[in-house]
Design an enzyme around this catalytic site. Structure first.
Site, PDB file in Angstrom:
ATOM      1  N   ARG A  33     -60.187  68.547 -24.582  1.00  0.00           N
ATOM      2  CA  ARG A  33     -61.027  68.323 -23.397  1.00  0.00           C
ATOM      3  C   ARG A  33     -60.225  67.817 -22.199  1.00  0.00           C
ATOM      4  NH1 ARG A  33     -66.829  67.772 -24.880  1.00  0.00           N
ATOM      5  NH2 ARG A  33     -66.947  69.470 -26.349  1.00  0.00           N
ATOM      6  N   ARG A  37     -64.660  65.846 -17.444  1.00  0.00           N
ATOM      7  CA  ARG A  37     -65.310  64.960 -16.480  1.00  0.00           C
ATOM      8  C   ARG A  37     -64.533  63.709 -16.088  1.00  0.00           C
ATOM      9  NH1 ARG A  37     -70.650  65.024 -19.938  1.00  0.00           N
ATOM     10  NH2 ARG A  37     -68.945  65.275 -21.399  1.00  0.00           N
ATOM     11  N   ARG A  46     -67.106  71.388 -10.752  1.00  0.00           N
ATOM     12  CA  ARG A  46     -68.355  71.499 -11.519  1.00  0.00           C
ATOM     13  C   ARG A  46     -69.563  71.463 -10.579  1.00  0.00           C
ATOM     14  NH1 ARG A  46     -72.603  70.606 -14.047  1.00  0.00           N
ATOM     15  NH2 ARG A  46     -72.877  69.497 -15.997  1.00  0.00           N
ATOM     16  N   ASP A  83     -66.423  77.237 -23.820  1.00  0.00           N
ATOM     17  CA  ASP A  83     -67.103  76.411 -24.804  1.00  0.00           C
ATOM     18  C   ASP A  83     -67.257  77.192 -26.099  1.00  0.00           C
ATOM     19  OD1 ASP A  83     -68.529  73.626 -24.733  1.00  0.00           O
ATOM     20  OD2 ASP A  83     -69.707  74.918 -26.042  1.00  0.00           O
ATOM     21  N   TYR A 160     -75.104  74.334 -34.826  1.00  0.00           N
ATOM     22  CA  TYR A 160     -75.740  74.279 -33.508  1.00  0.00           C
ATOM     23  C   TYR A 160     -76.886  75.285 -33.388  1.00  0.00           C
ATOM     24  CZ  TYR A 160     -72.394  71.017 -31.502  1.00  0.00           C
ATOM     25  OH  TYR A 160     -71.671  69.895 -31.228  1.00  0.00           O
TER      26      TYR A 160
END
Ligand code: CP3
Length: 349
Positions: A33, A37, A46, A83, A160
């Site tokens: 990652r 963020r 973003r 992703d 998921y």
């Protein structure tokens, strides 16, 4: 790629050399990652994109955020910005990222009927934006560092898709596993085919190493792991196997399976921080390179403590080639970016 491996070790190839357990000038490091963020420039891009999926679907914007940590820090590999959930989205499950909650599917897979309706999404049409991003990023990198392509493991994607989003108890997927094991096997079949096609498309577009994230392998009891996670990982590594395309398998929380995982043909295993690298190395007998495994929370410590923790991780791996430094899981959004610089310098120093 073979030519790249045989050049003297430097930023452009030390990651690939370490994956092949060849000597390196200094331990390579990248961070799961790393485009995310915690970087103000990521948050700005973003914002411009409007949503996380818009960011993934635009090769130009995905390239922009992939390059941000490479431009800012002396990292030794770039990872495609995307992703693991693009595959189920491409199957029509309707992916949305809810602010503060994470991913949500509009149409979770809850029946054998729904499983049998699933088809392999075409990486050249439906998921075209992913190989397009790989091509754009390779051009922007211009050989500075290698590019990693990735996908989720079939088991983790199944979690998921059946749960519909993040889960604490995994009640739906475990009920399916025990009550309808044949239906789960069919789901894992279509996912294994999808992941293989998707990763091959990334490699064809220019990805120089591949990583498979089995983020939820660790929720399975050993017997269930051997039946529902390990076989699809082994099938994938076997079908992707090529001298010039190293594969990293990260089966989080599955340290009891390290000896078996070291035999499936992966070049490297990702290691979380619940086991020491020395112990992981003894369990895998230097058959594979190891990637990891600093506790991501070490980035909250003081710079001095962080340097000590980095040294401890390097010492725990010990002498010899085959270590790629990384965190044991992804970097968290509230980390001070300057701590990443401290870590990279400590590892290279
Ligand atoms: O590592 C990188 O820099 C490359 C990009 C990358 C992302 N996701 C971007 C992302 C990679 C390799 C992933 C993999 C991924 N995605 C995994 C496997 C790794 C792991 O964490 O175990 C999983 C399980 C996912 C699914 C996923 N995506 C979740 C659960 C979430 C929400 C959690 C969170 O951190 O918010 C995401 C969103 C996501 N994927 C973000 C990023 C940068 C944050 C989204 C945002 O910008 O709002």
């Amino acid at each position: 790629m073979i030519e790249l491996l045989n050049q003297p070790s430097g930023r452009h190839n030390r990651f690939l050399r370490a994956l092949k357990r060849m000597p390196v000038d200094t331990t390579p490091i990248w961070i799961m990652r790393q485009a995310g963020r915690y970087l103000p420039e990521y948050r700005a891009t973003r914002e411009k994109a409007g949503s996380f999926m818009n960011l993934c679907r635009s090769p130009e914007l995905a390239c922009e955020v992939t390059m941000q940590p490479i431009d800012r820090f002396d990292l030794d590999a770039a990872i495609l910005f995307s992703d693991i959930l693009t595959i189920p989205d491409g199957m029509g499950l309707g992916l949305d990222f809810v602010e503060g909650e994470g991913p949500r599917f509009a149409h979770p897979v809850r029946s054998a009927h729904a499983i049998d309706a699933l088809r392999v999404p075409d990486p050249q049409t439906t998921l075209r934006y992913v190989p397009d991003a790989v091509r754009t990023i390779r051009k922007a990198l211009d050989g500075r560092v290698p590019l990693i392509g990735f996908a989720g493991s079939p088991w983790t994607l199944a979690c998921y898709m059946v749960e519909g989003g993040p889960s604490e108890r995994f009640a739906y997927i475990k009920r399916l596993m025990w009550d309808q094991p044949d239906a789960l096997a069919r789901l894992l079949r279509v996912l294994t085919d999808s992941v293989r096609e998707y990763l091959l498309a990334q490699a064809d577009a220019g990805a120089q190493a591949l990583m498979i994230f089995d983020s939820w392998g660790g929720i399975l009891a050993p017997e269930d792991y051997r039946r529902f996670s390990l076989p699809s990982l082994a099938e994938l590594t076997a079908s992707l196997r090529r001298d010039d395309l190293p594969v990293i398998v990260f089966s989080r929380g599955a340290n009891t399976h390290l000896p078996e995982l070291s035999h499936i043909g992966a070049d490297a295993l990702g290691i979380d921080w619940s086991i020491g690298l020395g112990e992981a190395r003894r369990a895998t007998q230097d058959r594979v390179a190891l990637q990891g495994n600093l506790d991501p929370a070490a980035l909250y410590a003081s710079a001095d403590a962080l340097r000590c923790l980095a040294k401890r991780t390097l010492a725990d791996y010990g002498d010899g080639p085959g270590h790629i430094f990384n965190l044991g899981h992804g970097i968290t959004p509230d980390v001070n970016p300057e701590q990443v610089r401290v870590l990279v310098d400590a590892v290279h120093g």
